[in-house]
Structure formats: C-alpha cells, structure tokens
Write an enzyme that holds these catalytic residues in place. Structure first.
Site, PDB file in Angstrom:
ATOM      1  N   GLY A 140       4.754   7.714   2.211  1.00 12.98           N
ATOM      2  CA  GLY A 140       5.573   6.510   2.178  1.00 12.98           C
ATOM      3  C   GLY A 140       4.890   5.321   1.570  1.00 12.98           C
ATOM      4  N   GLY A 200       0.834  -1.195   0.000  1.00 17.08           N
ATOM      5  CA  GLY A 200       0.000   0.000   0.000  1.00 17.08           C
ATOM      6  C   GLY A 200       0.868   1.243   0.000  1.00 17.08           C
ATOM      7  N   LYS A 249       6.933  -0.446   6.963  1.00 19.17           N
ATOM      8  CA  LYS A 249       6.387   0.854   6.560  1.00 19.17           C
ATOM      9  C   LYS A 249       7.537   1.842   6.481  1.00 19.17           C
ATOM     10  CE  LYS A 249       2.924   4.361   7.688  1.00 19.17           C
ATOM     11  NZ  LYS A 249       1.685   4.668   8.404  1.00 19.17           N
ATOM     12  N   ASP A 274      -8.121   9.567  13.988  1.00 14.38           N
ATOM     13  CA  ASP A 274      -8.378   9.195  12.591  1.00 14.38           C
ATOM     14  C   ASP A 274      -9.012   7.802  12.529  1.00 14.38           C
ATOM     15  OD1 ASP A 274      -8.473   9.659   9.882  1.00 14.38           O
ATOM     16  OD2 ASP A 274      -6.394   9.061   9.505  1.00 14.38           O
ATOM     17  N   GLY A 293       0.967   5.319   1.236  1.00 10.13           N
ATOM     18  CA  GLY A 293       0.358   6.302   2.129  1.00 10.13           C
ATOM     19  C   GLY A 293       0.769   7.688   1.689  1.00 10.13           C
ATOM     20  N   GLY A 294       0.460   8.671   2.549  1.00 13.61           N
ATOM     21  CA  GLY A 294       0.760  10.059   2.244  1.00 13.61           C
ATOM     22  C   GLY A 294       2.231  10.281   1.882  1.00 13.61           C
TER      23      GLY A 294
HETATM   24  N1  LIG Z   1       1.050  -3.827   8.891  1.00 11.42           N
HETATM   25  C1  LIG Z   1       0.533  -3.813   7.663  1.00 11.42           C
HETATM   26  N2  LIG Z   1       0.326  -4.957   6.977  1.00 11.42           N
HETATM   27  C2  LIG Z   1      -0.200  -4.941   5.729  1.00 11.42           C
HETATM   28  N3  LIG Z   1      -0.543  -3.840   5.058  1.00 11.42           N
HETATM   29  C3  LIG Z   1      -0.354  -2.656   5.691  1.00 11.42           C
HETATM   30  C4  LIG Z   1       0.183  -2.581   7.009  1.00 11.42           C
HETATM   31  N4  LIG Z   1       0.247  -1.260   7.357  1.00 11.42           N
HETATM   32  C5  LIG Z   1      -0.233  -0.579   6.310  1.00 11.42           C
HETATM   33  N5  LIG Z   1      -0.589  -1.399   5.299  1.00 11.42           N
HETATM   34  C6  LIG Z   1      -1.144  -1.017   3.979  1.00 11.42           C
HETATM   35  O1  LIG Z   1      -0.527   0.157   3.517  1.00 11.42           O
HETATM   36  C7  LIG Z   1      -1.491   1.210   3.320  1.00 11.42           C
HETATM   37  C8  LIG Z   1      -0.896   2.535   3.802  1.00 11.42           C
HETATM   38  O2  LIG Z   1      -0.569   2.400   5.185  1.00 11.42           O
HETATM   39  P1  LIG Z   1      -0.847   3.532   6.257  1.00 11.42           P
HETATM   40  O3  LIG Z   1      -2.313   3.860   6.245  1.00 11.42           O
HETATM   41  O4  LIG Z   1      -0.249   3.100   7.546  1.00 11.42           O
HETATM   42  O5  LIG Z   1       0.016   4.697   5.643  1.00 11.42           O
HETATM   43  P2  LIG Z   1      -0.218   6.254   5.671  1.00 11.42           P
HETATM   44  O6  LIG Z   1       0.957   6.876   4.981  1.00 11.42           O
HETATM   45  O7  LIG Z   1      -0.438   6.712   7.058  1.00 11.42           O
HETATM   46  O8  LIG Z   1      -1.541   6.308   4.818  1.00 11.42           O
HETATM   47  P3  LIG Z   1      -2.620   7.441   4.649  1.00 11.42           P
HETATM   48  O9  LIG Z   1      -1.943   8.577   3.978  1.00 11.42           O
HETATM   49  O10 LIG Z   1      -3.641   6.715   3.784  1.00 11.42           O
HETATM   50  O11 LIG Z   1      -3.151   7.746   6.035  1.00 11.42           O
HETATM   51  C9  LIG Z   1      -2.718   0.758   4.125  1.00 11.42           C
HETATM   52  O12 LIG Z   1      -3.926   1.167   3.573  1.00 11.42           O
HETATM   53  C10 LIG Z   1      -2.618  -0.738   4.075  1.00 11.42           C
HETATM   54  O13 LIG Z   1      -3.252  -1.210   2.893  1.00 11.42           O
END
Ligand SMILES: Nc1ncnc2c1ncn2[C@@H]1O[C@H](COP(=O)(O)OP(=O)(O)OP(=O)(O)O)[C@@H](O)[C@H]1O
Length: 328
Positions: free
Chosen positions: A41, A36, A56, A148, A38-39
């Site tokens: 990373g 996945g 992550k 959130d 995210g913002g």
């Molecule tokens: N521990 C994990 N195991 C499997 N997939 C994960 C895990 N953590 C995150 N993901 C996947 O990665 C995506 C992005 O992770 P996360 O929401 O933690 O990142 P973010 O940068 O905070 O995202 P956002 O900008 O959407 O808030 C999640 O929607 C999920 O699909």
C-alpha cells in the site's frame, strides 16, 4: 473499524491516488501527497479540519490493516504516549482498506541516513533508545508484540502538531497478541517461518523458533547500538545465516569490538537480555534507568534538540547512494 478479509487476490484490488476522496465511517478524507510506499500500500498526507493526518491505504485482498487497527485501538484505549491516534478507517468495495492516523515525521532509518557520516550524536541516540524502549514496553503492556522492531518503524511526531519531541512506533503488519483470550501467555509453537527484518532479527528468529517479548527487546538492542555507535558489524551482510553468525560472534570473540565506544552499561544490558527466556517479562525499566544514568552523567537533557532539527548536522544527500553502499 477495519475488518479481517480473505487472503485471496481479487481482480478488484486497487489503490487510490492523490486527489481522490476516501470515505471513512465518520468522515470523508481527501488524499494529499504520498509520504511512503509499503509492501501492499501507500501512505498519504491529508489535512482534515486544519489537522495534519496520514492515511495508510492497502489493497483489499493483501491487507493486514485489521491487525494494525487492533493495535492502535488497544493503544488509544490506554492513551499510550508513543502511538498514533487512529481517527477513522474504512474500505471501498473490494478495492482497498485504509486507516486515518496521526501524521508523523520521517522514520529513524531515513533520518540517520541524512546525518553526516550516517551517525546520530550520543545525545540523540540515547534519547531515541529510551523512547523506543518505552514504546515497546507500552505495546507489550497492551498485550501485543511487534516482531518487527527496527529504526524504520519509529518516527518523531510532526512539528505541525507539536509532537516533534515524541518518538512514535508505527507499522504493525507483523504484530501479534502474545496472550490468549483468558490473558494466559501463548505457549511457543515450535518451528515457525522467518518474520521481521534480517538486520534486526533476534537469534531465536534466526533459528526459526516462535518469538516472544524478549525478541522485540533483542531487536531493540541492535537498534540501540546502531543509533548510538552509527553502525552494526553485519550492515553489509545480506545472507541471513552469515548475519546470524555475526550476531553470535558479537557475543563472544568480537564482543569487545562490537561494543567499542559504547557506554559500559550496554554490555550489562546485552547480558541481561540474553538471559531472558520465552515467558519472561523483559526488564524495560532497568535498561531505561541505565540509559538515563548515562544521559545525566554526560549532561544530556531529555528535551534537547534532535540532530535532525539542526541544519548543520544534515548533510547534502546527493551522494547518499554511493556512500551507503560503501559504508552500509
Ligand atoms: N503515520 C504516518 N505519518 C507519516 N508517514 C508515515 C506514517 N505511517 C507510515 N508512514 C510512511 O510510509 C512508509 C510506509 O509505511 P508502513 O511502514 O506503515 O507501511 P508497510 O506497508 O507496512 O511498509 P513495509 O512494507 O516497509 O513494512 C513509512 O516508511 C513511512 O515513511
């Protein structure tokens, strides 16, 4: 493990890619497939000594992973059930920071989108609601609030690790401790900027006031209605003020239609959440008991299969995009 860093963008910022090795404090990890984005990373899969993990990674200067690491550290010290184990973490120069944690399945937003009519069964919906509220209670007991709460920040554990019956909370980029160093509750700071996600934000968030534990629980309530009923009335509305107005109507003239098809205790739970003030501890156990009672009245067992474990309830996703825009 992961330290606070400057919010200034550096010209060394970068993200590693699949196949690269990241060096933690304890071990090295080879990055697998992207799970996945995210913002700031990317989350990668990783196999380490036969264990299925997630890594992550965030760009160094933009990263909030130090907050995430603090939450997981507190959760792991308390051995909380609904949180990933953080195995390692680190950073490379001023390029990126990362944490290594439990591998989860797809998040609840994606899992619902893959269901026929984008709707979970009442069994899956109620059991999700119970486990997600247990997770929020655990987080609050560890002295953090999420700010959130939404289906996209919860996921079942991975079957490969035998954790598929447990729902985990993840993504603590907006989390904050709600007590000071003497464990006294922080006083409200007055007007603050918007935080969180419009669809699930509390009325207090809409009025830009400081958030507390009750706001996490109000966001959970919107999740509760969405995962059991299948949709929220403001699902197609993007304007934040219009969403706020829809949430207010859902408590007054549109309350009956908002809760149509929901068990009667949903009305009582909303009344109770709306009675909470900034400093109150939400009555998690009371809401969990009400939902457990509905489950037992309907013959729902806590260890039943989730809808996504049943092939016949998962639809062909090729038409997802057009249906989403039609239904929200
Ligand atoms: N521990 C994990 N195991 C499997 N997939 C994960 C895990 N953590 C995150 N993901 C996947 O990665 C995506 C992005 O992770 P996360 O929401 O933690 O990142 P973010 O940068 O905070 O995202 P956002 O900008 O959407 O808030 C999640 O929607 C999920 O699909």
């Amino acid at each position: 493990m992961v330290e606070a860093m400057s919010s200034q963008q550096t010209d060394t910022d970068r993200l590693p890619v699949t196949g690269e090795i990241v060096r933690g404090h304890n071990n090295d990890f080879s990055l697998g497939d992207v799970l996945g984005d995210g913002g700031y990373g990317t989350v990668f899969s990783c196999i380490y000594q036969g264990r299925h993990l997630a890594v992550k990674v965030e760009k160094y200067s933009k990263s909030m992973l130090f907050v995430e690491a603090s939450v997981l550290k507190a959760a792991n010290q308390r051995k909380l059930k609904h949180f990933c184990t953080m195995f390692d973490g680190g950073s490379l120069n001023k390029e990126y920071v990362f944490i290594v944690m439990t591998l989860l399945g797809k998040d609840l937003h994606r899992l619902r989108a893959e269901q026929v009519d984008r709707k979970f069964s009442m069994s899956t919906g109620l059991r999700i609601a119970i486990q997600t509220l247990e997770a929020i209670k655990e987080l609050h007991e560890a002295l953090f609030m999420s700010r959130d709460i939404k289906p996209g920040n919860f996921a079942p554990g991975n079957r490969l690790n035998q954790q598929h019956k447990n729902i985990f909370m993840f993504d603590f980029g907006l989390a904050r401790r709600y007590v000071d160093k003497n464990n006294n509750l922080h006083a409200p700071r007055g007007e603050v900027g918007w935080r969180g996600t419009t669809r699930y934000g509390s009325l207090v968030a809409h009025s830009r006031q400081d958030l507390s534990r009750r706001d996490d629980v109000e966001s959970w309530y919107y999740l509760l209605v969405e995962v059991t009923k299948g949709c929220l009335p403001w699902r197609l509305v993007t304007d934040r003020v219009a969403v706020q107005q829809a949430k207010m109507r859902a408590r007054s003239e549109e309350r009956a239609s908002f809760l149509t098809g929901c068990p009667p205790c949903f009305d009582e739970i909303l009344t109770d959440i709306d009675s909470l003030s900034f400093y109150d501890t939400p009555r998690y156990n009371s809401y969990i008991e009400k939902l457990q009672k509905v489950c037992s009245e309907r013959g729902i067992r806590m260890n039943e299969h989730w809808d996504w474990e049943d092939e016949s309830s998962v639809r062909n996703t090729s038409n997802l995009a057009s249906e989403c825009s039609a239904r929200g």
